[in-house]
Design a protein around this motif. Structure first.
Motif: not given
Length: 700
Positions: A302-328
């Motif tokens: 399967w060929q997947i375009d995950a860029r939209a998720a990547g942009r969300i992750f970048d914004r979360l990192r910029a907002g100080g999120v480091t522990d994605m398990a807890t955040y999710s």
């Protein structure tokens, strides 16, 4: 046989040439060096060359520009085909415009054979304007057709949401992602496929534009579509972008369809200049090679375009999120959103076969259907993506389109800078048959383990009977004595009470013995619990007490105090210890009675695993049997099954441990097994996890 095939191939090609003689279009056959091997009558009519003059000529001899022809031929041989208008030279030197199609033909093994050309006179109506340019700087128009129906509610009032005027909006990235995900592609032309490096047309239609549109011009496209949606006329709107990837001086022009029956249809034309020589042809060749590679892989892809998720992750990192398990955990809706906006845009034939699909369009869309049958799998893939892992692997259950439930090994490869950032690769390997075979193997092993226990109990029949007889004899004797005290003229109730208590104790002992025998003889699934090795050893020694006494064997146990606990199945561990001790007892039949000794010792090994060694004073293990001793059905005992030690090894391995056999320097055999404790097992798991994570993140 090869001669027949050669003759058959010759006659087939001869028939093709004869048929070409009747074609109304010009047909020319070149060898791979570009020399003419054949031309039909229509070629003479179109270009004025006689067949005699043309045969042996070069491709460049027909062209007005030799430099242009060399570039065209070089790229033609590389990518296999070309089509478009060409300026050709007649025999007299005059210019002739023609629409030309060129294709490389291959043999059954994929080796290039020759080049065939079809051409016809060029007219204003039949020029293929979608053909790629030969040289940079010649502009072509990439055409897109969009449907805004799904995005209509998002487009209404968008100016207030994003701020600014018509041409200076400041888009919030989330809103832009959602908007472009809702805009549906309904058609593209060949030039759009070439310029944007897309798959073929059928694999683009019906996809959201967010999954294909370049990052640098997303905001400009959002502005353009928003402005067009707010207009009531069909006048064009224009946006300009300096550079987009290989393109420069990019101009986007969009307008609403004039047909009132299509209120949500919008057209967007992209005109640009290429910034590298022959970029389109090189890009097309690269895309063809990439698509062929994916198409012919022998595993489902399967060929997947995950860029939209990547942009969300970048914004979360910029907002100080480091522990994605807890955040999710705190925002479970993020997993659903990610599975919705991450889009599948292509699959290969193996994926269609695995899922029972009939058309690629069934597979295109949100990735969520891949994870719907395995709770938590989508979250785990998301966490791997957020952490920057290169790869993620896990076992998964998937529901196919025809209703089958499969077990698959999921392999996800995330892109890293320098690669195509719009392509995440998912591969699946069907392991349903393997897991079914493993389940059957586990059942067979359980049956053998049960048979081994029954065999051991059969060898201990005399000892078992003696163990049960002892408490029963005590019960009988104490009951008879109690009756005498109760039948006296003055019954001695106090003495009778004492005897009754002894009867209860003896009955309990008999019950415990029978219970241990039932446990050993019973057929049951393993039950893992925290155990102490010393406790298990003591229980086995009680069980084997009469067996050792009957054979004049002295068991000397040295049990290390305060050993850590470990997780295991009590009955299986008892089976190992009883089997090893019984084997040692039997190995000392020929030894003098004064030297029949077994030494048991518990402790910790060098890895902090709990360990038990069992040494006897028998004859030891023959050297030529040492490598076979744990093999199934290998035995030196008359009437033995040969499965006891093999079962011991499988049980120890199932507990994460190891077992070895050796000869002691002072004589006799030594068997030693070790099992990880809870803390050691945790350390090993953590180390393995860390090592895998490091490998995944640094994989090339």
């Amino acid at each position: 046989m090869s001669l027949k095939r050669s003759r058959s191939s010759f006659f087939e090609r001869r028939l093709q040439v004869e048929l070409a003689d009747y074609a109304t279009d010009s047909v020319i056959l070149y060898n791979l060096e570009g020399r003419v091997q054949y031309c039909n009558a229509a070629t003479e009519s179109l270009y004025g060359w006689t067949a005699t003059a043309l045969l042996g000529s070069r491709f460049s001899d027909l062209m007005l520009e030799h430099f242009e022809s060399s570039i065209l031929w070089e790229n033609l041989v590389r990518i296999g085909h070309w089509a478009g208008p060409l300026r050709r030279r007649s025999l007299s030197g005059h210019e002739i415009s023609a629409n030309v199609r060129l294709a490389v033909r291959h043999d059954p093994h994929g080796n290039p054979l020759d080049v065939v050309e079809y051409s016809a006179p060029s007219t204003t109506t039949n020029v293929n304007t979608a053909s790629p340019p030969l040289l940079p700087g010649s502009g072509r128009v990439a055409c897109w057709q969009f449907n805004l129906k799904r995005a209509r509610s998002l487009l209404d009032g968008v100016d207030a949401a994003v701020g600014g005027g018509v041409k200076d909006r400041e888009w919030h990235p989330d809103r832009l992602d959602i908007l472009l995900t809702a805009v549906q592609i309904t058609d593209v032309n060949d030039e759009a496929i070439r310029l944007f490096g897309l798959a073929d047309r059928d694999r683009v239609i019906d996809r959201p534009v967010a999954s294909l549109w370049p990052e640098q011009s997303r905001a400009a496209l959002g502005d353009l579509l928003t402005t067009i949606a707010a207009k009531t006329d069909t006048d064009p709107e224009t946006r300009q972008i300096p550079v987009v990837g290989r393109l420069q001086h990019v101009v986007l022009t969009g307008w609403r369809a004039a047909d009132p029956r299509c209120p949500d249809t919008v057209f967007v034309h992209v005109k640009a200049v290429l910034n590298t020589p022959s970029a389109v042809i090189e890009l097309e060749a690269s895309q063809i090679r990439y698509r062929n590679l994916i198409s012919y892989l022998p595993v489902p892809v399967w060929q997947i375009d995950a860029r939209a998720a990547g942009r969300i992750f970048d914004r979360l990192r910029a907002g100080g999120v480091t522990d994605m398990a807890t955040y999710s955990d705190e925002h479970p809706e993020l997993v659903d959103l990610t599975c919705e906006i991450v889009q599948i845009y292509d699959v290969n034939n193996e994926a269609m076969l695995l899922f029972g699909g009939k058309d690629r369009s069934e597979f295109i869309g949100p990735v969520k259907y891949l994870f719907s049958s395995t709770p938590g799998s989508g979250r785990r893939v998301m966490l791997a993506h957020f952490s920057g892992a290169r790869n993620h692997v896990e076992e998964l259950k998937v529901r196919t389109f025809d209703g089958r439930l499969l077990d698959v090994l999921l392999l996800v490869t995330f892109p890293v800078p320098g690669e195509r950032l719009d392509t995440t690769i998912i591969m699946m390997i069907d392991i349903t048959a393997r897991l079914e075979a493993e389940a059957k193997l586990r059942k067979i092993e359980a049956d053998f383990s049960h048979a081994a226990r029954l065999s051991t109990l059969g060898e201990m029949t005399t000892s078992i009977a003696h163990e049960i007889k002892q408490p029963l004899s005590a019960i009988l004797m104490n009951a008879q004595t109690s009756l005498r005290y109760l039948r006296k003229a003055e019954p001695n109730l106090e003495k009778a009470d004492q005897l009754m208590s002894r009867i209860v104790e003896s009955a309990q002992r008999a019950s415990d013995i029978i219970g241990r025998i039932q446990d050993m003889a019973g057929k049951r699934a393993p039950t893992y619990a925290l155990l102490g090795l010393n406790d298990v050893v003591r229980e086995c020694l009680v069980f084997l007490r009469h067996e050792s006494e009957d054979k004049n064997v002295v068991i000397k146990a040295t049990l290390e105090p305060n050993l850590p606990s470990f997780r295991g199945d009590r009955i299986q561990l008892q089976q190992i210890i009883v089997n090893l001790i019984v084997n040692s007892i039997q190995a000392m039949k020929a030894a003098p009675q004064t030297r029949r000794e077994i030494y048991l010792e518990t402790g910790l090994d060098e890895k902090d695993h709990v360990a038990l060694s069992i040494r006897d004073t028998g004859t030891g293990i023959p050297i030529d049997h040492m490598e076979q001793i744990f093999d199934g059905f290998f035995t030196t005992k008359e009437g033995g099954l040969g499965i006891g030690l093999a079962i011991c090894q499988s049980i120890v391995k199932a507990h994460g441990g190891t077992i070895q056999a050796a000869n002691h320097p002072d004589g006799g055999a030594v068997f030693r097994f070790s099992i990880p404790t809870e803390s050691a097992a945790t350390a090993v798991d953590s180390s393995a996890s860390s090592e895998y994570s490091t490998q995944a993140n640094h994989a090339d």
